[in-house]
Design a protein around this motif. Structure first.
Motif, PDB file in Angstrom:
ATOM      1  N   MET A   1     107.291  23.291  34.035  1.00 29.02           N
ATOM      2  CA  MET A   1     107.059  23.476  35.363  1.00 29.02           C
ATOM      3  C   MET A   1     107.323  25.209  35.436  1.00 29.02           C
ATOM      4  O   MET A   1     108.507  25.632  35.387  1.00 29.02           O
ATOM      5  CB  MET A   1     107.403  22.296  36.443  1.00 29.02           C
ATOM      6  CG  MET A   1     107.853  23.112  38.129  1.00 29.02           C
ATOM      7  SD  MET A   1     109.028  23.106  39.190  1.00 29.02           S
ATOM      8  CE  MET A   1     108.006  20.367  38.866  1.00 29.02           C
ATOM      9  N   PRO A   2     106.813  25.668  36.578  1.00 32.02           N
ATOM     10  CA  PRO A   2     106.662  27.569  35.946  1.00 32.02           C
ATOM     11  C   PRO A   2     107.815  27.763  37.426  1.00 32.02           C
ATOM     12  O   PRO A   2     108.335  27.184  38.391  1.00 32.02           O
ATOM     13  CB  PRO A   2     105.679  27.661  36.808  1.00 32.02           C
ATOM     14  CG  PRO A   2     104.797  26.485  36.979  1.00 32.02           C
ATOM     15  CD  PRO A   2     105.087  25.437  36.628  1.00 32.02           C
ATOM     16  N   PRO A   3     107.986  29.072  36.479  1.00 33.81           N
ATOM     17  CA  PRO A   3     110.101  29.716  37.483  1.00 33.81           C
ATOM     18  C   PRO A   3     108.713  29.580  39.073  1.00 33.81           C
ATOM     19  O   PRO A   3     107.642  30.501  39.282  1.00 33.81           O
ATOM     20  CB  PRO A   3     110.088  30.598  37.054  1.00 33.81           C
ATOM     21  CG  PRO A   3     109.227  31.236  35.554  1.00 33.81           C
ATOM     22  CD  PRO A   3     107.875  29.773  35.748  1.00 33.81           C
ATOM     23  N   ILE A   4     109.719  30.042  39.960  1.00 37.43           N
ATOM     24  CA  ILE A   4     108.806  30.382  41.960  1.00 37.43           C
ATOM     25  C   ILE A   4     108.422  31.866  41.498  1.00 37.43           C
ATOM     26  O   ILE A   4     108.858  32.528  40.906  1.00 37.43           O
ATOM     27  CB  ILE A   4     110.434  30.667  42.655  1.00 37.43           C
ATOM     28  CG1 ILE A   4     109.605  31.039  43.665  1.00 37.43           C
ATOM     29  CG2 ILE A   4     111.858  31.627  42.103  1.00 37.43           C
ATOM     30  CD1 ILE A   4     110.487  30.679  44.485  1.00 37.43           C
ATOM     31  N   VAL A   5     107.539  32.078  41.789  1.00 38.40           N
ATOM     32  CA  VAL A   5     106.539  33.014  41.569  1.00 38.40           C
ATOM     33  C   VAL A   5     106.155  33.509  42.941  1.00 38.40           C
ATOM     34  O   VAL A   5     106.197  33.500  44.525  1.00 38.40           O
ATOM     35  CB  VAL A   5     105.732  32.880  41.146  1.00 38.40           C
ATOM     36  CG1 VAL A   5     104.456  34.316  41.029  1.00 38.40           C
ATOM     37  CG2 VAL A   5     105.901  32.625  39.735  1.00 38.40           C
TER      38      VAL A   5
ATOM     39  N   GLU B   1     100.178  30.684  32.111  1.00 42.57           N
ATOM     40  CA  GLU B   1     100.587  29.567  31.766  1.00 42.57           C
ATOM     41  C   GLU B   1     101.612  30.634  31.257  1.00 42.57           C
ATOM     42  O   GLU B   1     102.488  29.469  30.890  1.00 42.57           O
ATOM     43  CB  GLU B   1      99.455  28.749  30.997  1.00 42.57           C
ATOM     44  CG  GLU B   1      98.345  27.918  31.864  1.00 42.57           C
ATOM     45  CD  GLU B   1      97.904  27.726  30.708  1.00 42.57           C
ATOM     46  OE1 GLU B   1      97.389  28.262  29.257  1.00 42.57           O
ATOM     47  OE2 GLU B   1      96.800  26.369  31.247  1.00 42.57           O
ATOM     48  N   ALA B   2     101.754  31.512  31.086  1.00 39.29           N
ATOM     49  CA  ALA B   2     103.322  31.905  30.701  1.00 39.29           C
ATOM     50  C   ALA B   2     104.209  32.201  31.068  1.00 39.29           C
ATOM     51  O   ALA B   2     105.130  32.743  30.566  1.00 39.29           O
ATOM     52  CB  ALA B   2     102.145  33.242  29.892  1.00 39.29           C
ATOM     53  N   LEU B   3     104.259  32.042  32.113  1.00 35.17           N
ATOM     54  CA  LEU B   3     105.014  32.189  33.475  1.00 35.17           C
ATOM     55  C   LEU B   3     106.511  31.657  32.658  1.00 35.17           C
ATOM     56  O   LEU B   3     106.686  30.563  32.136  1.00 35.17           O
ATOM     57  CB  LEU B   3     105.078  32.244  34.241  1.00 35.17           C
ATOM     58  CG  LEU B   3     104.270  32.765  35.253  1.00 35.17           C
ATOM     59  CD1 LEU B   3     103.395  32.059  37.257  1.00 35.17           C
ATOM     60  CD2 LEU B   3     104.507  33.796  35.607  1.00 35.17           C
ATOM     61  N   SER B   4     107.548  33.178  32.961  1.00 36.85           N
ATOM     62  CA  SER B   4     108.656  31.782  31.926  1.00 36.85           C
ATOM     63  C   SER B   4     110.439  32.118  32.641  1.00 36.85           C
ATOM     64  O   SER B   4     111.181  31.871  32.644  1.00 36.85           O
ATOM     65  CB  SER B   4     109.403  32.264  30.783  1.00 36.85           C
ATOM     66  OG  SER B   4     109.207  33.714  30.753  1.00 36.85           O
TER      67      SER B   4
ATOM     68  N   LEU C   1      94.280  32.034  42.109  1.00 41.02           N
ATOM     69  CA  LEU C   1      95.611  31.132  42.335  1.00 41.02           C
ATOM     70  C   LEU C   1      95.566  29.460  42.743  1.00 41.02           C
ATOM     71  O   LEU C   1      95.703  28.664  42.103  1.00 41.02           O
ATOM     72  CB  LEU C   1      96.328  31.786  42.136  1.00 41.02           C
ATOM     73  CG  LEU C   1      96.952  31.929  41.524  1.00 41.02           C
ATOM     74  CD1 LEU C   1      98.218  33.278  42.302  1.00 41.02           C
ATOM     75  CD2 LEU C   1      97.750  32.125  39.674  1.00 41.02           C
ATOM     76  N   PHE C   2      94.479  29.857  44.183  1.00 39.84           N
ATOM     77  CA  PHE C   2      94.456  28.783  44.783  1.00 39.84           C
ATOM     78  C   PHE C   2      93.652  27.733  44.081  1.00 39.84           C
ATOM     79  O   PHE C   2      93.734  26.291  43.966  1.00 39.84           O
ATOM     80  CB  PHE C   2      93.970  28.501  46.116  1.00 39.84           C
ATOM     81  CG  PHE C   2      95.158  29.749  47.165  1.00 39.84           C
ATOM     82  CD1 PHE C   2      95.268  27.808  47.763  1.00 39.84           C
ATOM     83  CD2 PHE C   2      95.373  30.578  47.652  1.00 39.84           C
ATOM     84  CE1 PHE C   2      97.005  28.441  49.067  1.00 39.84           C
ATOM     85  CE2 PHE C   2      96.401  30.703  48.220  1.00 39.84           C
ATOM     86  CZ  PHE C   2      97.263  29.497  49.396  1.00 39.84           C
ATOM     87  N   ARG C   3      92.089  27.881  43.337  1.00 40.68           N
ATOM     88  CA  ARG C   3      92.023  26.681  43.023  1.00 40.68           C
ATOM     89  C   ARG C   3      92.721  26.247  41.199  1.00 40.68           C
ATOM     90  O   ARG C   3      92.450  24.857  41.570  1.00 40.68           O
ATOM     91  CB  ARG C   3      90.907  27.409  42.560  1.00 40.68           C
ATOM     92  CG  ARG C   3      89.649  26.618  41.268  1.00 40.68           C
ATOM     93  CD  ARG C   3      88.718  26.652  42.215  1.00 40.68           C
ATOM     94  NE  ARG C   3      87.490  25.717  41.393  1.00 40.68           N
ATOM     95  CZ  ARG C   3      87.600  24.285  41.187  1.00 40.68           C
ATOM     96  NH1 ARG C   3      88.642  23.183  42.250  1.00 40.68           N
ATOM     97  NH2 ARG C   3      86.452  24.038  40.765  1.00 40.68           N
TER      98      ARG C   3
ATOM     99  N   ASP D   1     103.533  23.480  41.624  1.00 35.23           N
ATOM    100  CA  ASP D   1     102.013  23.821  41.786  1.00 35.23           C
ATOM    101  C   ASP D   1     102.118  23.679  43.347  1.00 35.23           C
ATOM    102  O   ASP D   1     101.323  23.064  43.719  1.00 35.23           O
ATOM    103  CB  ASP D   1     101.955  21.986  41.374  1.00 35.23           C
ATOM    104  CG  ASP D   1     102.414  21.112  42.291  1.00 35.23           C
ATOM    105  OD1 ASP D   1     103.513  21.066  43.022  1.00 35.23           O
ATOM    106  OD2 ASP D   1     102.071  20.243  42.056  1.00 35.23           O
ATOM    107  N   ARG D   2     102.765  24.321  44.108  1.00 34.73           N
ATOM    108  CA  ARG D   2     102.471  24.556  45.578  1.00 34.73           C
ATOM    109  C   ARG D   2     102.900  26.067  45.987  1.00 34.73           C
ATOM    110  O   ARG D   2     103.467  26.891  45.984  1.00 34.73           O
ATOM    111  CB  ARG D   2     104.255  24.269  46.462  1.00 34.73           C
ATOM    112  CG  ARG D   2     103.751  23.094  47.330  1.00 34.73           C
ATOM    113  CD  ARG D   2     105.442  22.883  48.331  1.00 34.73           C
ATOM    114  NE  ARG D   2     105.189  22.819  49.292  1.00 34.73           N
ATOM    115  CZ  ARG D   2     105.830  23.105  50.599  1.00 34.73           C
ATOM    116  NH1 ARG D   2     107.452  22.757  49.400  1.00 34.73           N
ATOM    117  NH2 ARG D   2     106.111  23.179  51.709  1.00 34.73           N
TER     118      ARG D   2
END
Length: 195
Positions: A1-5, A144-147, A162-164, A190-191
């Motif tokens: 799961m990606p971190p908060i952005v 996909e690279a967000l860490s 990003l919404f798509r 994913d929200r």
């Protein structure tokens, strides 16, 4: 799961106010845009009381760098303490860059029909032009690279993609999505939600 952005669209430019297709033209913020950028910095401070460990990244375009620097200043941070990523630049409108839709239609009647009816997959004329689908594929590797927890300053087209990509929003809705310049988008898992 990606971190908060936290995702911030750049503040308003003169071309935004005139409804010109900016794309990759390197425009600067107007007075309202500078106010929006600073206000978003204050909102980020409320969302992120301790920004230690956050990655700050912006599109390398002037309007996004100005927005990032004003936001970081409002957060009490070094305005230059961020990096840029070329994958975050706005969609390329090719030969249409710098024109309003009305101007394009006046020059060549019927030329904008495809953009109005098939906006997501529409490819403007000219070298380097992109569709929104091409833009989505460009930013997918960045997403996909967000860490690490991240603050990202980018463009309206990137937010639509990003919404798509993340929210699975239908093409027609994503292409028509209003992307405010005075609000912050939070990606958690994913929200996607405006804060």
């Amino acid at each position: 799961m990606p971190p908060i952005v936290y995702i911030v669209r750049h503040g308003q430019t003169a071309w935004n106010a005139e409804f010109r297709l900016q794309g990759q033209a390197d425009t600067e913020l107007n007075a309202l845009g500078r106010e929006q950028a600073s206000a978003n910095g204050h909102k980020l401070s409320a969302q992120i009381p301790d920004p230690q460990g956050f990655d700050f990244v912006a599109s390398p375009m002037l309007r996004t760098r100005q927005t990032m620097e004003l936001a970081r200043t409002a957060m009490g941070l070094d305005p230059t303490g961020y990096r840029t990523d070329p994958r975050l630049v706005e969609i390329n409108f090719g030969d249409w860059q710098g024109f309003t839709m009305a101007e394009l239609e006046a020059r060549q009647p019927g030329s904008t029909h495809g953009r109005f009816h098939y906006k997501w997959d529409f490819l403007p004329p000219g070298a380097g032009a992109e569709s929104y689908e091409m833009l989505l594929q460009r930013i997918r590797p960045w997403y996909e690279a967000l860490s690490a927890p991240t603050v990202c300053v980018t463009h309206g087209g990137i937010v639509r993609a990003l919404f798509r990509l993340i929210g699975k929003m239908p093409k027609s809705e994503a292409a028509a999505l209003e992307v405010p310049q005075d609000r912050i988008l939070r990606l958690s898992g994913d929200r996607l939600e405006w804060v």
